[in-house]
Write a protein that holds these residues in place. Structure first.
Motif, PDB file in Angstrom:
ATOM      1  N   LEU A 101     -57.196  -5.449  37.474  1.00 50.03           N
ATOM      2  CA  LEU A 101     -57.670  -6.216  38.690  1.00 50.03           C
ATOM      3  C   LEU A 101     -56.580  -5.481  40.096  1.00 50.03           C
ATOM      4  CD1 LEU A 101     -58.419  -9.214  37.549  1.00 50.03           C
ATOM      5  CD2 LEU A 101     -60.379  -7.500  37.635  1.00 50.03           C
ATOM      6  N   ILE A 102     -58.163  -4.891  40.596  1.00 44.43           N
ATOM      7  CA  ILE A 102     -57.251  -4.440  42.009  1.00 44.43           C
ATOM      8  C   ILE A 102     -56.214  -5.820  42.902  1.00 44.43           C
ATOM      9  CG2 ILE A 102     -57.546  -4.228  44.736  1.00 44.43           C
ATOM     10  CD1 ILE A 102     -58.385  -1.990  42.641  1.00 44.43           C
ATOM     11  N   LYS A 103     -56.626  -7.496  42.437  1.00 40.86           N
ATOM     12  CA  LYS A 103     -56.116  -8.434  43.772  1.00 40.86           C
ATOM     13  C   LYS A 103     -54.317  -7.981  42.534  1.00 40.86           C
ATOM     14  CE  LYS A 103     -57.521 -12.174  40.700  1.00 40.86           C
ATOM     15  NZ  LYS A 103     -56.221 -12.290  39.745  1.00 40.86           N
ATOM     16  N   ASP A 104     -54.654  -7.599  41.517  1.00 37.44           N
ATOM     17  CA  ASP A 104     -53.387  -7.957  41.018  1.00 37.44           C
ATOM     18  C   ASP A 104     -52.459  -6.771  41.604  1.00 37.44           C
ATOM     19  OD1 ASP A 104     -53.640 -10.410  39.525  1.00 37.44           O
ATOM     20  OD2 ASP A 104     -54.626  -8.719  37.726  1.00 37.44           O
ATOM     21  N   LEU A 105     -52.353  -5.621  42.080  1.00 37.00           N
ATOM     22  CA  LEU A 105     -51.590  -4.457  42.721  1.00 37.00           C
ATOM     23  C   LEU A 105     -51.399  -4.551  44.203  1.00 37.00           C
ATOM     24  CD1 LEU A 105     -53.457  -1.622  40.644  1.00 37.00           C
ATOM     25  CD2 LEU A 105     -51.989  -2.699  39.687  1.00 37.00           C
ATOM     26  N   ASP A 106     -50.534  -3.625  43.894  1.00 35.32           N
ATOM     27  CA  ASP A 106     -50.115  -4.223  45.696  1.00 35.32           C
ATOM     28  C   ASP A 106     -50.971  -3.201  46.113  1.00 35.32           C
ATOM     29  OD1 ASP A 106     -48.695  -3.652  48.111  1.00 35.32           O
ATOM     30  OD2 ASP A 106     -47.046  -3.391  47.298  1.00 35.32           O
ATOM     31  N   ILE A 107     -51.907  -3.567  47.107  1.00 30.03           N
ATOM     32  CA  ILE A 107     -52.903  -2.914  48.066  1.00 30.03           C
ATOM     33  C   ILE A 107     -52.181  -2.248  49.057  1.00 30.03           C
ATOM     34  CG2 ILE A 107     -55.428  -3.309  46.577  1.00 30.03           C
ATOM     35  CD1 ILE A 107     -56.039  -5.216  49.478  1.00 30.03           C
ATOM     36  N   SER A 108     -51.121  -3.081  49.314  1.00 26.89           N
ATOM     37  CA  SER A 108     -50.822  -2.576  50.767  1.00 26.89           C
ATOM     38  C   SER A 108     -50.022  -0.891  50.629  1.00 26.89           C
ATOM     39  CB  SER A 108     -49.840  -3.171  51.370  1.00 26.89           C
ATOM     40  OG  SER A 108     -48.186  -3.279  51.129  1.00 26.89           O
ATOM     41  N   GLN A 109     -49.436  -0.273  49.486  1.00 32.81           N
ATOM     42  CA  GLN A 109     -49.246   1.209  49.509  1.00 32.81           C
ATOM     43  C   GLN A 109     -50.405   1.492  48.330  1.00 32.81           C
ATOM     44  OE1 GLN A 109     -46.848   1.458  49.883  1.00 32.81           O
ATOM     45  NE2 GLN A 109     -46.201  -0.320  51.075  1.00 32.81           N
ATOM     46  N   PRO A 110     -50.497   2.734  48.381  1.00 32.81           N
ATOM     47  CA  PRO A 110     -51.275   3.375  47.348  1.00 32.81           C
ATOM     48  C   PRO A 110     -51.321   2.941  46.041  1.00 32.81           C
ATOM     49  CG  PRO A 110     -49.931   5.019  49.162  1.00 32.81           C
ATOM     50  CD  PRO A 110     -49.696   3.977  49.102  1.00 32.81           C
ATOM     51  N   ILE A 111     -52.199   3.753  45.312  1.00 27.24           N
ATOM     52  CA  ILE A 111     -52.194   3.056  43.557  1.00 27.24           C
ATOM     53  C   ILE A 111     -51.864   4.392  42.628  1.00 27.24           C
ATOM     54  CG2 ILE A 111     -53.529   2.239  41.410  1.00 27.24           C
ATOM     55  CD1 ILE A 111     -54.539   0.416  43.852  1.00 27.24           C
ATOM     56  N   TYR A 112     -51.103   4.569  42.171  1.00 25.12           N
ATOM     57  CA  TYR A 112     -51.475   6.085  41.660  1.00 25.12           C
ATOM     58  C   TYR A 112     -51.851   5.880  40.012  1.00 25.12           C
ATOM     59  CZ  TYR A 112     -48.151   7.281  45.871  1.00 25.12           C
ATOM     60  OH  TYR A 112     -47.569   7.829  46.620  1.00 25.12           O
ATOM     61  N   VAL A 113     -52.945   7.147  39.946  1.00 26.81           N
ATOM     62  CA  VAL A 113     -53.153   7.057  38.513  1.00 26.81           C
ATOM     63  C   VAL A 113     -53.473   8.463  38.205  1.00 26.81           C
ATOM     64  CG1 VAL A 113     -55.535   6.022  37.061  1.00 26.81           C
ATOM     65  CG2 VAL A 113     -54.644   5.242  39.611  1.00 26.81           C
ATOM     66  N   GLU A 114     -52.673   8.240  36.224  1.00 28.54           N
ATOM     67  CA  GLU A 114     -52.403   9.265  35.511  1.00 28.54           C
ATOM     68  C   GLU A 114     -52.322   9.395  34.193  1.00 28.54           C
ATOM     69  OE1 GLU A 114     -48.511  10.754  35.749  1.00 28.54           O
ATOM     70  OE2 GLU A 114     -47.462   8.439  36.914  1.00 28.54           O
ATOM     71  N   ALA A 115     -52.687  10.054  33.617  1.00 28.55           N
ATOM     72  CA  ALA A 115     -53.245  10.182  32.010  1.00 28.55           C
ATOM     73  C   ALA A 115     -52.161   9.618  31.620  1.00 28.55           C
ATOM     74  CB  ALA A 115     -53.421  11.660  32.157  1.00 28.55           C
ATOM     75  N   ILE A 116     -52.035   9.659  30.648  1.00 28.77           N
ATOM     76  CA  ILE A 116     -50.958   9.061  29.745  1.00 28.77           C
ATOM     77  C   ILE A 116     -50.414  10.224  29.046  1.00 28.77           C
ATOM     78  CG2 ILE A 116     -52.173   6.542  29.049  1.00 28.77           C
ATOM     79  CD1 ILE A 116     -52.802   8.389  26.375  1.00 28.77           C
TER      80      ILE A 116
END
Length: 259
Positions: A101-116
């Motif tokens: 969930l977005i609420k469980d992440l720190d959205i004041s910072q960019p969210i990094y997403v990559e492949a396993i």
């Protein structure tokens, strides 16, 4: 046939009533992209997405793909944490995008997403799962019995016997545990946590007669003894399986010469 007239004031009242007042946020996602037809190396691309706190990372990826960049490639299927298709690294941790969930992440910072990690990268967030499934198949993850049940009868098992391996029946083969393992990253021959977990499920099943064969397979130099007990796999499992404990139980069974 008559046409109903709509009172403009009534419309505004309905719209105001429908407005839940839930606040949206502009969230920055930085996604590691890779197109084998264009890129020599993966590259990071950022996207700004308007989301609600109750949205999931998977919702954000859908919004990017459907509204911003249709070339973004990722796997997903059930979107409810059952199929395991959308395992990926989110802020450096292996997670299911549909359960984060977005609420469980720190959205004041960019969210990094990559492949396993640890599996060949095919495109963007998609990896080649064949090495993972090859290890899974090698431990023969199915019931092997030397005798048939009585005609018209099921194979009976006590609640106590079932409890021994109940935890490892929860695996959804998402590869989150295996691709979080530092040994698997550096040693492509290691069976990996998921394969051992699925071997455990049958090694300790009182109805199965091939436990010794699986223990011999996992006693290989690339088997259970490659585990360094870092607990990365346990932390990464979206189903809450105690993966490291299961591996330790398989090690003990090897030393005992049987389950």
């Amino acid at each position: 046939m008559s046409t109903a007239l709509v009172d403009p004031d009534a419309v505004s009242e309905v719209e105001e009533h429908d407005d839940t007042g839930v606040q949206s946020f502009l969230v920055t996602f930085i996604i590691r992209r890779f197109d084998p037809e264009v890129d020599a190396e993966p590259r990071w691309v950022d996207y700004d997405v308007e989301l609600f706190s109750t949205d999931r990372v998977l919702d954000a990826l859908h919004k990017i793909k459907w509204e911003v960049d249709g070339s973004l490639t990722f796997r997903r299927s059930c979107a409810h944490g059952i199929c395991g298709s959308d395992a990926m690294r989110i802020n450096g941790r292996n997670r299911l995008a549909c359960k984060t969930l977005i609420k469980d992440l720190d959205i004041s910072q960019p969210i990094y997403v990559e492949a396993i990690k640890g599996l060949p990268l095919e495109k963007d967030l998609v990896v080649d799962m064949e090495p993972f499934f090859a290890s899974y198949r090698e431990v023969q993850p199915f019931l092997i019995s030397g005798s048939a049940p009585e005609p018209g009868k099921e194979r009976v098992q006590t609640i106590k016997d079932r409890a021994v391996f109940d935890d490892t029946t929860k695996c959804i083969l998402c590869a989150a545990c295996t691709s979080s393992c530092p040994v698997f990253w550096t040693d492509g021959q290691y069976f990996g946590p998921a394969a051992i977990v699925n071997a455990h499920r049958f090694i300790f099943d009182s109805r199965d007669d091939a436990g010794d064969m699986r223990l011999d397979i996992l006693n290989d130099k690339e088997g259970v003894w490659r585990c360094r007990t870092t607990f990365n796999c346990t932390e990464a499992c979206p189903r809450g399986i105690e993966v490291t404990k299961a591996i330790a139980e398989v090690k003990q069974a090897v030393l005992r010469g049987g389950a």
